[in-house]
Design a protein around this motif. Sequence first.
Motif, PDB file in Angstrom:
ATOM      1  N   UNK A 187       1.114   9.486 -40.181  1.00  0.00           N
ATOM      2  CA  UNK A 187       1.634   8.698 -39.053  1.00  0.00           C
ATOM      3  C   UNK A 187       2.769   9.446 -38.368  1.00  0.00           C
ATOM      4  N   UNK A 188       3.649  10.022 -39.164  1.00  0.00           N
ATOM      5  CA  UNK A 188       4.777  10.754 -38.578  1.00  0.00           C
ATOM      6  C   UNK A 188       4.274  11.924 -37.738  1.00  0.00           C
ATOM      7  N   UNK A 189       3.238  12.582 -38.215  1.00  0.00           N
ATOM      8  CA  UNK A 189       2.707  13.732 -37.471  1.00  0.00           C
ATOM      9  C   UNK A 189       2.126  13.293 -36.136  1.00  0.00           C
ATOM     10  N   UNK A 190       1.432  12.158 -36.139  1.00  0.00           N
ATOM     11  CA  UNK A 190       0.859  11.662 -34.886  1.00  0.00           C
ATOM     12  C   UNK A 190       1.968  11.308 -33.900  1.00  0.00           C
ATOM     13  N   UNK A 191       2.994  10.616 -34.419  1.00  0.00           N
ATOM     14  CA  UNK A 191       4.114  10.234 -33.553  1.00  0.00           C
ATOM     15  C   UNK A 191       4.783  11.489 -32.981  1.00  0.00           C
ATOM     16  N   UNK A 192       4.902  12.487 -33.804  1.00  0.00           N
ATOM     17  CA  UNK A 192       5.537  13.732 -33.363  1.00  0.00           C
ATOM     18  C   UNK A 192       4.763  14.340 -32.196  1.00  0.00           C
ATOM     19  N   UNK A 193       3.438  14.386 -32.316  1.00  0.00           N
ATOM     20  CA  UNK A 193       2.597  14.915 -31.249  1.00  0.00           C
ATOM     21  C   UNK A 193       2.786  14.127 -29.959  1.00  0.00           C
ATOM     22  N   UNK A 194       2.854  12.804 -30.125  1.00  0.00           N
ATOM     23  CA  UNK A 194       2.932  11.954 -28.932  1.00  0.00           C
ATOM     24  C   UNK A 194       4.289  12.024 -28.263  1.00  0.00           C
ATOM     25  N   UNK A 195       5.359  11.992 -29.086  1.00  0.00           N
ATOM     26  CA  UNK A 195       6.695  11.898 -28.492  1.00  0.00           C
ATOM     27  C   UNK A 195       7.250  13.257 -28.077  1.00  0.00           C
ATOM     28  N   UNK A 196       6.648  14.293 -28.609  1.00  0.00           N
ATOM     29  CA  UNK A 196       7.081  15.663 -28.301  1.00  0.00           C
ATOM     30  C   UNK A 196       8.590  15.841 -28.378  1.00  0.00           C
ATOM     31  N   UNK A 197       9.204  16.084 -27.222  1.00  0.00           N
ATOM     32  CA  UNK A 197      10.625  16.464 -27.209  1.00  0.00           C
ATOM     33  C   UNK A 197      11.541  15.391 -27.789  1.00  0.00           C
ATOM     34  N   UNK A 198      11.206  14.126 -27.615  1.00  0.00           N
ATOM     35  CA  UNK A 198      12.128  13.083 -28.077  1.00  0.00           C
ATOM     36  C   UNK A 198      12.034  12.829 -29.582  1.00  0.00           C
ATOM     37  N   UNK A 199      11.034  13.403 -30.225  1.00  0.00           N
ATOM     38  CA  UNK A 199      10.852  13.156 -31.658  1.00  0.00           C
ATOM     39  C   UNK A 199      12.048  13.617 -32.477  1.00  0.00           C
ATOM     40  N   UNK A 200      12.718  14.642 -31.991  1.00  0.00           N
ATOM     41  CA  UNK A 200      13.821  15.161 -32.783  1.00  0.00           C
ATOM     42  C   UNK A 200      15.001  14.193 -32.862  1.00  0.00           C
ATOM     43  N   UNK A 201      15.057  13.241 -31.953  1.00  0.00           N
ATOM     44  CA  UNK A 201      16.151  12.270 -31.995  1.00  0.00           C
ATOM     45  C   UNK A 201      15.795  11.006 -32.768  1.00  0.00           C
ATOM     46  N   UNK A 202      14.606  10.991 -33.337  1.00  0.00           N
ATOM     47  CA  UNK A 202      14.192   9.809 -34.096  1.00  0.00           C
ATOM     48  C   UNK A 202      14.809   9.837 -35.484  1.00  0.00           C
ATOM     49  N   UNK A 203      15.339   8.702 -35.919  1.00  0.00           N
ATOM     50  CA  UNK A 203      15.796   8.553 -37.297  1.00  0.00           C
ATOM     51  C   UNK A 203      14.695   7.864 -38.097  1.00  0.00           C
ATOM     52  N   UNK A 204      14.401   8.420 -39.267  1.00  0.00           N
ATOM     53  CA  UNK A 204      13.309   7.878 -40.077  1.00  0.00           C
ATOM     54  C   UNK A 204      13.870   7.230 -41.335  1.00  0.00           C
ATOM     55  N   UNK A 205      13.468   6.023 -41.570  1.00  0.00           N
ATOM     56  CA  UNK A 205      13.881   5.334 -42.787  1.00  0.00           C
ATOM     57  C   UNK A 205      12.613   4.938 -43.533  1.00  0.00           C
ATOM     58  N   UNK A 206      12.488   5.404 -44.764  1.00  0.00           N
ATOM     59  CA  UNK A 206      11.322   5.044 -45.571  1.00  0.00           C
ATOM     60  C   UNK A 206      11.806   4.204 -46.746  1.00  0.00           C
ATOM     61  N   UNK A 207      11.184   3.066 -46.941  1.00  0.00           N
ATOM     62  CA  UNK A 207      11.591   2.190 -48.050  1.00  0.00           C
ATOM     63  C   UNK A 207      10.362   1.917 -48.915  1.00  0.00           C
ATOM     64  N   UNK A 208      10.451   2.335 -50.170  1.00  0.00           N
ATOM     65  CA  UNK A 208       9.326   2.168 -51.089  1.00  0.00           C
ATOM     66  C   UNK A 208       9.666   1.139 -52.159  1.00  0.00           C
ATOM     67  N   UNK A 209       8.740   0.223 -52.387  1.00  0.00           N
ATOM     68  CA  UNK A 209       8.881  -0.747 -53.477  1.00  0.00           C
ATOM     69  C   UNK A 209       7.763  -0.491 -54.459  1.00  0.00           C
ATOM     70  N   UNK A 210       8.107  -0.110 -55.685  1.00  0.00           N
ATOM     71  CA  UNK A 210       7.058   0.236 -56.631  1.00  0.00           C
ATOM     72  C   UNK A 210       7.624   0.339 -58.036  1.00  0.00           C
ATOM     73  N   UNK A 211       6.766   0.280 -59.048  1.00  0.00           N
ATOM     74  CA  UNK A 211       7.248   0.568 -60.398  1.00  0.00           C
ATOM     75  C   UNK A 211       7.260   2.082 -60.637  1.00  0.00           C
ATOM     76  N   UNK A 212       6.701   2.834 -59.698  1.00  0.00           N
ATOM     77  CA  UNK A 212       6.741   4.289 -59.809  1.00  0.00           C
ATOM     78  C   UNK A 212       5.730   4.863 -60.777  1.00  0.00           C
ATOM     79  N   UNK A 213       4.921   3.990 -61.395  1.00  0.00           N
ATOM     80  CA  UNK A 213       3.957   4.471 -62.379  1.00  0.00           C
ATOM     81  C   UNK A 213       2.622   4.733 -61.683  1.00  0.00           C
ATOM     82  N   UNK A 214       2.428   5.973 -61.258  1.00  0.00           N
ATOM     83  CA  UNK A 214       1.213   6.313 -60.523  1.00  0.00           C
ATOM     84  C   UNK A 214       0.115   6.643 -61.520  1.00  0.00           C
ATOM     85  N   UNK A 215      -1.008   5.967 -61.433  1.00  0.00           N
ATOM     86  CA  UNK A 215      -2.099   6.310 -62.346  1.00  0.00           C
ATOM     87  C   UNK A 215      -3.252   6.984 -61.617  1.00  0.00           C
TER      88      UNK A 215
END
Length: 692
Positions: free
Chosen positions: A317-345
Amino acid sequence: QQNLSIVGGNYTLSDGTNPNSLLTYSCLEGYYPFPTQMRQCQRSGRWYPPLKKSKPAECLMVTCPDPLVFEYGSVSPIQMMYYVNNETTYKCFDGYKFVGSKTRVCQLNGKWSGNTPICDQSSAVCPDPGIPAGSRRTGRHFDIDDKVAYRCDNGLILIGSAERVCQESGEWTGIEPACYYKHTYDTPQEVAKAFSKAISSDLDLAVLDESSKIRLEQGGNLHIYIAIDKSDSVEEENFINSKNAMKKLIEKISFFEVTPKYELLFFATKVKEVVKITDPGNENVDIIQELDNYKYSGPEDNSGTNIAQAFHTILERMSIVKERQKATFKDVRHVIILFSDGIANMGGSADDNVAKIKYLVESVRGKDWEDYLDIYTFGVGPEINEDALNSIASKKPDERHFYKLKDIKSLEQTFDEMIGKLYGIYLFFLCQREGKESTCIGSLVNTRFVLTAAHCFTLDDTEKLHRIIVEIHNPPAYKVKSVRPHKNYNNQAKKDLGIPEFYDYDVALIELEKDVTFSANIRPICIPCTKEASHALGLPDTATCKDQGEVHISCIYIIAYEEDDTGPLFCRDNCIEDALETIKIEDRGKVKAKDIVTDNFLCTGGIDGPQGQTDDISCKGESGGALFVQKKRRLIQVGIISWGVKNLCQVDNPKSDEKSRDFHINLFRVTDFLKERLGKTGETYAPLTFIK
Ligand SMILES: *[C@@H]1O[C@H](CO)[C@@H](O)[C@H](O)[C@H]1NC(C)=O
Ligand SMILES: *[C@@H]1O[C@H](CO)[C@@H](O)[C@H](O)[C@H]1NC(C)=O
């Protein structure tokens, strides 16, 4: 039949002995189930983790990590193990400066209260970074580019930064590590405090970006990705609870004057994007509605945990947004919030995809990329892979990004607690007079009045003042109609006594020309002795001013800015004695502390709280600001920041020292003044209702 019982506790089964049924142990407060909190019934008819015939599960007493790693000082008492309510005190050897908490208590969640104690005599660029309880440190040099590395004792998991580097700025990279047992948790209060602090700074920056001259497309500059692990949701109830927690979080964020774009995804074996950041009109989507529409799909769909896939989707998703927004992408702040037990199987570790996300931001931003990317991880539930979640989370000085919560209820409670903390209550205003500018702070007490300190003005300001701009958050600026200091305020009143400046009755009200419009982040603060404060305190209408004082600030000498440190932390006499520090030596005999600090003042500061707490300190420019306590969802102002003994604010994140004291006008003692103006009926603004 297998023995499912636990010594000293109880257990429950979510679905009898059917496949996927969960066996959950519970112990009394202060105990934890060992060796595991939960087991799941496998199709084979066995439990995982397996039961041991020889050794049934048992409830053990909660312990705190080993505090004896303290350097250049002594710890007492010395014990093999430290249990809940055990107290330790710390002293430095001569010549070392004490930093942190002198006394710490082992708490129910398996953590020591207060902060890591450190005896510092370093004259290097960076301060001694300390050795947190339960850890070992290598590296004893603290100059630029020097490294320190940490590991935790056996059975403990390192949270935070395992390695830190001293920077030119005198700050260590990353965040102080902590050693957690499996049974160590963060309380909802702790998480609410730390997470509010971190996320507010993201949001505040985004607000600033939006108000800057070069405005990006709407919602262009803050992108929030929320990823929720639903693999634990073998029960529908858990699924609903986690949706509720998400709704609360999103509601809190919506109080900010910023319109983020959202990506909201649930993942288990597969990823389900409930809201896509790339959809047109994303910033207008009603996220709460979309969450409501997303329904539980049954336990089958939720068997795997593919965290890597979740981050892969975010990266895409971030890559697509980057392509679309081009020059303004560099001013975007990204916040990722993960909720998980962290146990990947399945899908392997998420680290690769996380690294690619970092690289993507770095590729457009360069050196300061870390300011533009925050990854928060919340470990929720009885079994958590702390290492995995800690490794994904950002590591920044003084900001926590990984949190560990006991259960989904604690998560909901966390976001409940955040209320109030995210409100911008402070108002900054700027006095401009004949080319000179001075700043003070005030607080909004109703639609028309700002409460502040009288010393922010000179006495004839009311006429001469060209203009005071009350800046509430952003422009609009509000013009001032009048300034009314307390009639007893007279800075020079005790000059003859040798007191150069005297701040009794340091209170003023500013009347604005027009009403301020309230919004989610512009709300008035409650002031004492009003009906409004009674409501906020949950007192009946018949409550008196005295009742409010008793519930609330009976014997408050110190009130920190944050709600958990309220209470009488030490004797007031001690506190005010230090005011004499401001008096010239030859005058010290003549002047008594009480001459300077009358009974109208509250006193904060020092380092002598019962657990070695230090109060937040006030800085120049914070004069007139609110000293408040928090009750449920409202803040109640109890004082006005007036003056202090020391100016410690030349550094970032200043800490109180032994002799630094701040004095605040106690609002309970100036209610007549407040009532005269604010309680007046028949005006064009709504009056406050004052009580006896
Ligand atoms: C176990 O259950 C009994 C009965 O409900 C209760 O009295 C007891 O306090 C529980 N013990 C624990 C450790 O939860
Ligand atoms: C530490 O806690 C344990 C368990 O509550 C208690 O038995 C012990 O007396 C405490 N030790 C001290 C020194 O208070």
